[in-house]
Design an enzyme around this catalytic site. Sequence first.
Site, short mmCIF file in Angstrom:
data_model
loop_
_atom_site.label_atom_id
_atom_site.label_comp_id
_atom_site.label_asym_id
_atom_site.label_seq_id
_atom_site.Cartn_x
_atom_site.Cartn_y
_atom_site.Cartn_z
N LEU A 1 5.16 8.79 -6.41
CA LEU A 1 5.94 9.97 -6.01
C LEU A 1 7.37 9.92 -6.53
O LEU A 1 8.13 10.88 -6.36
CB LEU A 1 5.92 10.15 -4.49
CG LEU A 1 4.55 10.46 -3.87
CD1 LEU A 1 4.67 10.70 -2.37
CD2 LEU A 1 3.89 11.66 -4.54
N ARG A 2 7.77 8.79 -7.14
CA ARG A 2 9.04 8.68 -7.89
C ARG A 2 10.32 8.81 -7.06
O ARG A 2 11.40 8.86 -7.63
CB ARG A 2 9.10 9.69 -9.03
CG ARG A 2 7.93 9.66 -9.99
CD ARG A 2 7.81 8.34 -10.71
NE ARG A 2 6.84 8.41 -11.78
CZ ARG A 2 6.05 7.40 -12.12
NH1 ARG A 2 6.10 6.24 -11.47
NH2 ARG A 2 5.20 7.51 -13.11
N ASP B 1 2.11 -2.57 -8.41
CA ASP B 1 1.49 -1.71 -9.43
C ASP B 1 2.49 -1.23 -10.48
O ASP B 1 3.60 -0.83 -10.17
CB ASP B 1 0.84 -0.49 -8.78
CG ASP B 1 0.21 0.38 -9.84
OD1 ASP B 1 -0.74 -0.07 -10.49
OD2 ASP B 1 0.71 1.51 -10.05
N ASP C 1 -3.90 7.50 -9.39
CA ASP C 1 -2.82 6.95 -10.23
C ASP C 1 -1.96 8.10 -10.78
O ASP C 1 -1.54 8.06 -11.94
CB ASP C 1 -3.38 6.07 -11.35
CG ASP C 1 -2.29 5.19 -11.96
OD1 ASP C 1 -1.14 5.22 -11.49
OD2 ASP C 1 -2.59 4.48 -12.94
C1 NCD Z 1 2.20 3.94 -13.80
C2 NCD Z 1 3.53 4.63 -13.56
O1 NCD Z 1 3.89 5.49 -14.38
O2 NCD Z 1 4.23 4.34 -12.59
N1 NCD Z 1 1.71 4.27 -15.08
C3 NCD Z 1 0.45 4.20 -15.50
O3 NCD Z 1 0.21 4.36 -16.70
N2 NCD Z 1 -0.53 4.00 -14.67
C4 NCD Z 1 2.40 2.49 -13.59
C5 NCD Z 1 1.34 1.65 -14.18
O4 NCD Z 1 0.31 1.43 -13.50
O5 NCD Z 1 1.52 1.15 -15.28
#
Ligand code: NCD
Length: 437
Positions: free
Chosen positions: A67-68, A158, A311
């Site tokens: 959600l940044r 993650d 994701d």
């Molecule tokens: C994720 C992210 O953008 O936060 N990006 C992704 O490609 N899944 C983080 C990650 O798992 O690398």
Amino acid sequence: MPGPDATGTVVLQQVRPYGEGDPVDVAVIDGTIAEIGSSLTVPEGAEIIDGAGAVLLPGLVDLHTHLREPGREDTETIRTGSRAAALGGYTAVFAMANTDPVADNSTITDNVWRVGRDVGLVDVHPVGAVTVGLAGEQLAEMGMMASGAAGVRLFSDDGKCVFDPLIMRRALEYATGLGVLIAQHAEEPRLTKGAVAHEGPNAARLGLAGWPRAAEESIVVRDALLARDAGARVHICHASTEGTVELLRWAKDQGIAITAEVTPHHLFLNDERLATYDGVNRVNPPLRETRDNLALRQALADGVIDCVGTDHAPHAAQEKCCEFALAKPGMLGLETALPIIVETMVVPGLLDWRGVARVMSERPAEIVGLTDQGRPIAVGEPANLTIVDPDRSWVVHGPDLASLSDNTPYESMTMPATVVATLLRGVVTARDGRASA
Ligand code: NCD
């Protein structure tokens, strides 16, 4: 329990729970399913939703959302991500810890939880980092985050792998003591240095540095063994390879307490898409090959892979519209997850709607121990629900999505099913393509 308490009555007319049987009406009073029957009397002042024969499912639960907020509110906020979630049929999401600053302490996790509750569209459960700053060196204060207001129950670095086996072992031991779960981003970093695409013929032809399947699989098997010896549970994020499926099957057969999720994009897309060098297709783990797609679909149908995790990874246009190797990895997922599961699992007959409820709601809720989500559609149960029209198609257009970012890999594609409405504890959070706040 986060979020506002519902008051009032909503009647869902002509809906088919789990897509089974003749349509029924479902009356929801003060957040709870009060009555299920044919042609229920509508009390005065009740809100009516005409399902017109659509499928009624328990609200969806996503164990893997970015959600940044805090830090990259130009790409997504808890509010915009909550809107995207409600429109996608979700009633609970787990917000990953790779924010800026990292969610490695209870001040941040409690704040994410509070903002999510104030927005009130979906239960936002913060994920706590396993290690301080996601650096993989020192365990974060998991206990403080678990005992804070947010009651953090899922921990993950993650975006980065907890690569040091000793740190991972300790994390699993602490997590077991705290009754919480570690979710691993399985990527052996020594094997993926500089990698931007799946290691295979396509990456070789395109001149892109490859991310071998073994980088994921070696961590999956290592962590299965560490969990076995610690008597711990471990969850594998975004499983992406045929080999990971075989290792999960082996580990489960041994009685190891391992669970796993798969993303809609790893079920649906493959690395042939990289031919355009469009940064929208860059993601971690990378899009792989058709045989991986097929093995992942079968594993989700069989229960070897437990659930779907989106994701959802919003990124700004300037971070995607650039040289492929410089594009940030990640793609949007919340608003398109359900239709992609329909396309890859329901249409080919791998899952029926009960199965969709299992992999998108019941199993994820069970894995993290949410007692009010993924519940049966029955009288007395909390009204966390989503209505899906399996025959109403729509065309994806990035700027029309509720997410602040546009990085959908499905631009201009026709999705086979539409979320008609979502209810969180009886409150209508999304209806006919519009979120409620
Ligand atoms: C994720 C992210 O953008 O936060 N990006 C992704 O490609 N899944 C983080 C990650 O798992 O690398």
